[in-house]
Design a protein around this motif. Structure first.
Motif, PDB file in Angstrom:
ATOM      1  N   MET A   1      -8.860 -14.528 -13.263  1.00 56.89           N
ATOM      2  CA  MET A   1      -8.320 -14.855 -11.959  1.00 56.89           C
ATOM      3  C   MET A   1      -8.631 -16.307 -11.654  1.00 56.89           C
ATOM      4  SD  MET A   1      -8.995 -11.577  -9.494  1.00 56.89           S
ATOM      5  CE  MET A   1     -10.577 -11.076 -10.132  1.00 56.89           C
ATOM      6  N   ASP A   2      -7.741 -16.926 -10.921  1.00 48.85           N
ATOM      7  CA  ASP A   2      -7.951 -18.298 -10.480  1.00 48.85           C
ATOM      8  C   ASP A   2      -8.097 -18.301  -8.962  1.00 48.85           C
ATOM      9  OD1 ASP A   2      -7.713 -19.518 -13.035  1.00 48.85           O
ATOM     10  OD2 ASP A   2      -5.530 -19.367 -12.890  1.00 48.85           O
ATOM     11  N   PHE A   3      -9.154 -18.930  -8.477  1.00 44.72           N
ATOM     12  CA  PHE A   3      -9.423 -19.088  -7.048  1.00 44.72           C
ATOM     13  C   PHE A   3      -9.142 -20.551  -6.729  1.00 44.72           C
ATOM     14  CE2 PHE A   3     -11.675 -15.455  -8.477  1.00 44.72           C
ATOM     15  CZ  PHE A   3     -11.715 -14.577  -7.415  1.00 44.72           C
ATOM     16  N   VAL A   4      -8.147 -20.806  -5.880  1.00 48.63           N
ATOM     17  CA  VAL A   4      -7.641 -22.154  -5.693  1.00 48.63           C
ATOM     18  C   VAL A   4      -7.629 -22.531  -4.213  1.00 48.63           C
ATOM     19  CG1 VAL A   4      -5.663 -23.683  -6.110  1.00 48.63           C
ATOM     20  CG2 VAL A   4      -6.151 -21.816  -7.717  1.00 48.63           C
ATOM     21  N   SER A   5      -8.060 -23.759  -3.941  1.00 46.72           N
ATOM     22  CA  SER A   5      -7.959 -24.334  -2.601  1.00 46.72           C
ATOM     23  C   SER A   5      -7.455 -25.762  -2.762  1.00 46.72           C
ATOM     24  CB  SER A   5      -9.324 -24.316  -1.885  1.00 46.72           C
ATOM     25  OG  SER A   5      -9.690 -22.994  -1.589  1.00 46.72           O
ATOM     26  N   PRO A   6      -6.130 -25.952  -2.689  1.00 42.90           N
ATOM     27  CA  PRO A   6      -5.553 -27.281  -2.899  1.00 42.90           C
ATOM     28  C   PRO A   6      -6.113 -28.313  -1.917  1.00 42.90           C
ATOM     29  CG  PRO A   6      -3.839 -25.601  -2.874  1.00 42.90           C
ATOM     30  CD  PRO A   6      -5.107 -24.946  -2.410  1.00 42.90           C
ATOM     31  N   GLU A   7      -6.317 -29.504  -2.409  1.00 40.26           N
ATOM     32  CA  GLU A   7      -6.851 -30.576  -1.568  1.00 40.26           C
ATOM     33  C   GLU A   7      -5.904 -30.959  -0.441  1.00 40.26           C
ATOM     34  OE1 GLU A   7      -8.196 -33.866  -3.909  1.00 40.26           O
ATOM     35  OE2 GLU A   7      -9.467 -32.594  -5.162  1.00 40.26           O
ATOM     36  N   ASP A   8      -4.626 -30.617  -0.565  1.00 40.30           N
ATOM     37  CA  ASP A   8      -3.645 -30.948   0.460  1.00 40.30           C
ATOM     38  C   ASP A   8      -3.681 -29.976   1.645  1.00 40.30           C
ATOM     39  OD1 ASP A   8      -2.880 -33.036  -1.145  1.00 40.30           O
ATOM     40  OD2 ASP A   8      -1.102 -32.025  -1.920  1.00 40.30           O
TER      41      ASP A   8
ATOM     42  N   GLY B   1     -19.105 -18.401  -5.119  1.00 45.07           N
ATOM     43  CA  GLY B   1     -18.548 -19.407  -6.015  1.00 45.07           C
ATOM     44  C   GLY B   1     -17.051 -19.261  -6.183  1.00 45.07           C
ATOM     45  N   HIS B   2     -16.558 -18.053  -6.006  1.00 46.47           N
ATOM     46  CA  HIS B   2     -15.128 -17.740  -6.078  1.00 46.47           C
ATOM     47  C   HIS B   2     -14.790 -16.809  -4.918  1.00 46.47           C
ATOM     48  CE1 HIS B   2     -16.115 -18.765 -10.303  1.00 46.47           C
ATOM     49  NE2 HIS B   2     -14.989 -19.442 -10.182  1.00 46.47           N
ATOM     50  N   PRO B   3     -14.848 -17.315  -3.694  1.00 46.77           N
ATOM     51  CA  PRO B   3     -14.616 -16.435  -2.541  1.00 46.77           C
ATOM     52  C   PRO B   3     -13.165 -15.976  -2.453  1.00 46.77           C
ATOM     53  CG  PRO B   3     -14.768 -18.705  -1.808  1.00 46.77           C
ATOM     54  CD  PRO B   3     -15.083 -18.698  -3.289  1.00 46.77           C
ATOM     55  N   PRO B   4     -12.962 -14.741  -1.962  1.00 53.58           N
ATOM     56  CA  PRO B   4     -11.592 -14.230  -1.845  1.00 53.58           C
ATOM     57  C   PRO B   4     -10.799 -14.986  -0.781  1.00 53.58           C
ATOM     58  CG  PRO B   4     -13.166 -12.719  -0.845  1.00 53.58           C
ATOM     59  CD  PRO B   4     -13.969 -13.787  -1.508  1.00 53.58           C
ATOM     60  N   ALA B   5      -9.489 -14.903  -0.880  1.00 47.38           N
ATOM     61  CA  ALA B   5      -8.626 -15.383   0.195  1.00 47.38           C
ATOM     62  C   ALA B   5      -8.926 -14.527   1.423  1.00 47.38           C
ATOM     63  CB  ALA B   5      -7.161 -15.254  -0.206  1.00 47.38           C
ATOM     64  N   SER B   6      -8.773 -15.102   2.608  1.00 48.45           N
ATOM     65  CA  SER B   6      -9.145 -14.370   3.822  1.00 48.45           C
ATOM     66  C   SER B   6      -8.243 -14.723   4.989  1.00 48.45           C
ATOM     67  CB  SER B   6     -10.590 -14.701   4.225  1.00 48.45           C
ATOM     68  OG  SER B   6     -11.501 -14.288   3.259  1.00 48.45           O
ATOM     69  N   SER B   7      -8.111 -13.758   5.882  1.00 47.15           N
ATOM     70  CA  SER B   7      -7.447 -13.959   7.169  1.00 47.15           C
ATOM     71  C   SER B   7      -8.316 -13.305   8.218  1.00 47.15           C
ATOM     72  CB  SER B   7      -6.068 -13.304   7.195  1.00 47.15           C
ATOM     73  OG  SER B   7      -5.233 -13.846   6.207  1.00 47.15           O
ATOM     74  N   LEU B   8      -8.325 -13.874   9.405  1.00 51.22           N
ATOM     75  CA  LEU B   8      -9.074 -13.289  10.510  1.00 51.22           C
ATOM     76  C   LEU B   8      -8.182 -13.283  11.744  1.00 51.22           C
ATOM     77  CD1 LEU B   8     -12.694 -13.536  11.484  1.00 51.22           C
ATOM     78  CD2 LEU B   8     -11.024 -14.191  13.198  1.00 51.22           C
ATOM     79  N   VAL B   9      -8.123 -12.131  12.391  1.00 52.42           N
ATOM     80  CA  VAL B   9      -7.296 -11.968  13.581  1.00 52.42           C
ATOM     81  C   VAL B   9      -8.175 -11.436  14.706  1.00 52.42           C
ATOM     82  CG1 VAL B   9      -5.280 -10.792  14.556  1.00 52.42           C
ATOM     83  CG2 VAL B   9      -5.311 -11.405  12.129  1.00 52.42           C
ATOM     84  N   GLN B  10      -8.109 -12.105  15.858  1.00 47.95           N
ATOM     85  CA  GLN B  10      -8.791 -11.572  17.034  1.00 47.95           C
ATOM     86  C   GLN B  10      -7.843 -10.601  17.726  1.00 47.95           C
ATOM     87  OE1 GLN B  10     -10.505 -14.426  19.721  1.00 47.95           O
ATOM     88  NE2 GLN B  10     -10.917 -12.891  21.277  1.00 47.95           N
ATOM     89  N   VAL B  11      -8.349  -9.405  18.008  1.00 43.04           N
ATOM     90  CA  VAL B  11      -7.542  -8.359  18.630  1.00 43.04           C
ATOM     91  C   VAL B  11      -8.164  -7.963  19.961  1.00 43.04           C
ATOM     92  CG1 VAL B  11      -6.682  -7.480  16.425  1.00 43.04           C
ATOM     93  CG2 VAL B  11      -8.786  -6.541  17.380  1.00 43.04           C
TER      94      VAL B  11
END
Length: 127
Positions: free
Chosen positions: A1-8, A98-108
């Motif tokens: 798996m590739d964990f990516v966070s583009p600099e842009d 070191g390879h954190p999952p993608a995440s979303s957070l929603v306030q409800v």
């Protein structure tokens, strides 16, 4: 798996902007878990509920033959964002920082019970 966070993109705070799974990986989708024990009791307070929620996700992962290292996405539902630093601290005890999952957070405005403060869904990819 590739964990990516583009600099842009803005720098992520403990998550990856995207995770690319390996071809043929088996996806495991876990329904939202809350800070409730198997006997139906809800833990008291933010930290206790957050820990129980992550523990419940761990049980679900194990049932699928997965581990926290296989988690590629977390979705958080919270009734307040005031406890984000604590939530991140507890999360970091479980996920591969070191390879954190993608995440979303929603306030409800509320969850399925008035005493529930946090719910988390997870997706894992088992190679």
């Amino acid at each position: 798996m590739d964990f990516v966070s583009p600099e842009d993109l803005p720098a992520p705070a403990g998550y990856s902007h995207l995770v690319i799974t390996d071809p043929g990986a088996r996806l495991v989708v876990i329904s939202g878990q809350v800070g409730m024990a198997a006997d139906g009791t809800v833990a008291y307070g933010w930290e206790a509920q957050t820990r129980q929620t992550f523990a419940n996700l761990g049980v679900a992962l194990a049932a699928a033959g997965a581990t926290w290292a296989d988690v590629v996405k977390l979705t958080y539902f919270v009734v307040s964002t005031t406890e984000l630093p604590m939530i991140r601290r507890v999360r970091d005890e479980f996920v591969d920082v070191g390879h954190p999952p993608a995440s979303s957070l929603v306030q409800v405005s509320g969850l399925f019970r008035p005493d529930a403060l946090i719910e988390i869904e997870a997706t894992a990819a088992i190679s």
